[in-house]
Design a protein around this motif. Structure first.
Motif, PDB file in Angstrom:
ATOM      1  N   GLU A   1      -1.835 -46.040 -46.719  1.00  0.00           N
ATOM      2  CA  GLU A   1      -0.408 -45.726 -46.671  1.00  0.00           C
ATOM      3  C   GLU A   1      -0.201 -44.601 -45.668  1.00  0.00           C
ATOM      4  OE1 GLU A   1       0.983 -44.257 -50.474  1.00  0.00           O
ATOM      5  OE2 GLU A   1      -0.855 -43.129 -50.769  1.00  0.00           O
TER       6      GLU A   1
ATOM      7  N   PHE B   1       1.635 -41.068 -44.780  1.00  0.00           N
ATOM      8  CA  PHE B   1       2.250 -39.871 -45.327  1.00  0.00           C
ATOM      9  C   PHE B   1       3.009 -39.180 -44.192  1.00  0.00           C
ATOM     10  CE2 PHE B   1       1.353 -35.163 -45.738  1.00  0.00           C
ATOM     11  CZ  PHE B   1       2.397 -34.894 -46.595  1.00  0.00           C
TER      12      PHE B   1
ATOM     13  N   GLY C   1       2.643 -48.909 -47.393  1.00  0.00           N
ATOM     14  CA  GLY C   1       3.822 -48.107 -47.688  1.00  0.00           C
ATOM     15  C   GLY C   1       3.793 -46.803 -46.926  1.00  0.00           C
ATOM     16  N   MET C   2       4.860 -46.039 -47.098  1.00  0.00           N
ATOM     17  CA  MET C   2       4.988 -44.739 -46.459  1.00  0.00           C
ATOM     18  C   MET C   2       5.698 -43.825 -47.451  1.00  0.00           C
ATOM     19  SD  MET C   2       6.480 -43.958 -42.643  1.00  0.00           S
ATOM     20  CE  MET C   2       8.248 -44.018 -42.922  1.00  0.00           C
ATOM     21  N   TRP C   3       5.320 -42.552 -47.475  1.00  0.00           N
ATOM     22  CA  TRP C   3       5.934 -41.637 -48.425  1.00  0.00           C
ATOM     23  C   TRP C   3       6.064 -40.231 -47.833  1.00  0.00           C
ATOM     24  CZ3 TRP C   3       3.327 -37.468 -50.782  1.00  0.00           C
ATOM     25  CH2 TRP C   3       1.951 -37.425 -50.558  1.00  0.00           C
ATOM     26  N   VAL C   4       6.926 -39.449 -48.466  1.00  0.00           N
ATOM     27  CA  VAL C   4       7.166 -38.071 -48.065  1.00  0.00           C
ATOM     28  C   VAL C   4       7.606 -37.294 -49.296  1.00  0.00           C
ATOM     29  CG1 VAL C   4       9.611 -38.456 -47.475  1.00  0.00           C
ATOM     30  CG2 VAL C   4       8.351 -36.614 -46.344  1.00  0.00           C
ATOM     31  N   GLY C   5       7.337 -36.032 -49.296  1.00  0.00           N
ATOM     32  CA  GLY C   5       7.852 -35.140 -50.320  1.00  0.00           C
ATOM     33  C   GLY C   5       8.768 -34.124 -49.657  1.00  0.00           C
TER      34      GLY C   5
ATOM     35  N   TYR D   1      16.036 -39.306 -44.778  1.00  0.00           N
ATOM     36  CA  TYR D   1      15.070 -40.282 -45.288  1.00  0.00           C
ATOM     37  C   TYR D   1      15.780 -41.489 -45.903  1.00  0.00           C
ATOM     38  CZ  TYR D   1      11.689 -36.575 -44.475  1.00  0.00           C
ATOM     39  OH  TYR D   1      10.919 -35.609 -43.894  1.00  0.00           O
TER      40      TYR D   1
ATOM     41  N   ALA E   1      14.438 -45.104 -47.054  1.00  0.00           N
ATOM     42  CA  ALA E   1      13.618 -44.674 -48.186  1.00  0.00           C
ATOM     43  C   ALA E   1      14.376 -44.841 -49.499  1.00  0.00           C
ATOM     44  CB  ALA E   1      13.211 -43.217 -48.024  1.00  0.00           C
ATOM     45  N   THR E   2      13.628 -45.115 -50.539  1.00  0.00           N
ATOM     46  CA  THR E   2      14.172 -45.140 -51.893  1.00  0.00           C
ATOM     47  C   THR E   2      13.441 -44.077 -52.705  1.00  0.00           C
ATOM     48  OG1 THR E   2      12.591 -46.841 -52.553  1.00  0.00           O
ATOM     49  CG2 THR E   2      14.755 -47.584 -51.801  1.00  0.00           C
ATOM     50  N   GLU E   3      14.105 -43.586 -53.748  1.00  0.00           N
ATOM     51  CA  GLU E   3      13.512 -42.521 -54.540  1.00  0.00           C
ATOM     52  C   GLU E   3      12.587 -43.066 -55.610  1.00  0.00           C
ATOM     53  OE1 GLU E   3      15.987 -39.305 -55.905  1.00  0.00           O
ATOM     54  OE2 GLU E   3      17.438 -39.769 -54.321  1.00  0.00           O
ATOM     55  N   GLU E   4      11.474 -42.356 -55.786  1.00  0.00           N
ATOM     56  CA  GLU E   4      10.542 -42.611 -56.876  1.00  0.00           C
ATOM     57  C   GLU E   4      10.863 -41.615 -57.976  1.00  0.00           C
ATOM     58  OE1 GLU E   4       7.817 -44.828 -56.981  1.00  0.00           O
ATOM     59  OE2 GLU E   4       8.483 -45.723 -55.105  1.00  0.00           O
TER      60      GLU E   4
END
Length: 143
Positions: free
Chosen positions: A66, A68, A102-106, A118, A123-126
């Motif tokens: 994935e 980041f 996938g791709m993610w960010v904080g 985002y 992007a969608t929220e987790e």
């Protein structure tokens, strides 16, 4: 606006104001030389770097790979023009090309600008999570 993948340190050092702190030459070289590390700059019509995004591919045995999003920055004079969302989309394209699932960010819960960028980029929220940190430099406040 054009977006370019950065492969050598000179443009990074020239665009130091896009980063949280001045780039460290050795760290810049190491980042750019490491496979799976990505740095993109957005340039305005005059050739000035006005935005940056860095991403790191991470692979785990039971998950695959994935992307980041490590950091996103847009110069104050260039904000609210879609540059951040464009950079995120460009990084997502690289992630897809490289087979990332996938791709993610904080980001901080009150960082409205980052959240809007985002979301604008798809992007969608987790669910919420707690970030725990270790300061590993000797002499830090937590010693």
């Amino acid at each position: 606006m054009r977006v370019e993948r950065i492969k050598d340190a000179a443009p990074v050092l020239a665009a130091a104001d896009l980063f949280d702190a001045p780039p460290i030459a050795a760290a810049t070289e190491r980042f750019l030389a490491t496979p799976g590390h990505h740095l993109l700059f957005a340039y305005d019509e005059g050739g000035q770097a006005v935005g940056m995004i860095s991403g790191v591919e991470m692979t785990h045995p039971d998950k695959g790979t994935e992307m980041f999003i490590y950091e996103l920055g847009v110069a104050p004079v260039a904000r609210l023009q879609g540059i951040g969302a464009r950079l995120v989309s460009e990084l997502a394209g690289i992630a897809r090309e490289n087979g990332c699932y996938g791709m993610w960010v904080g980001t901080e819960v009150d960082n409205d600008a980052a959240l809007a960028t985002y979301r604008r980029a798809g992007a969608t929220e987790e669910t919420s999570f707690t970030l725990l940190n270790w300061d590993l430099i000797e002499g830090s406040a937590d010693d």
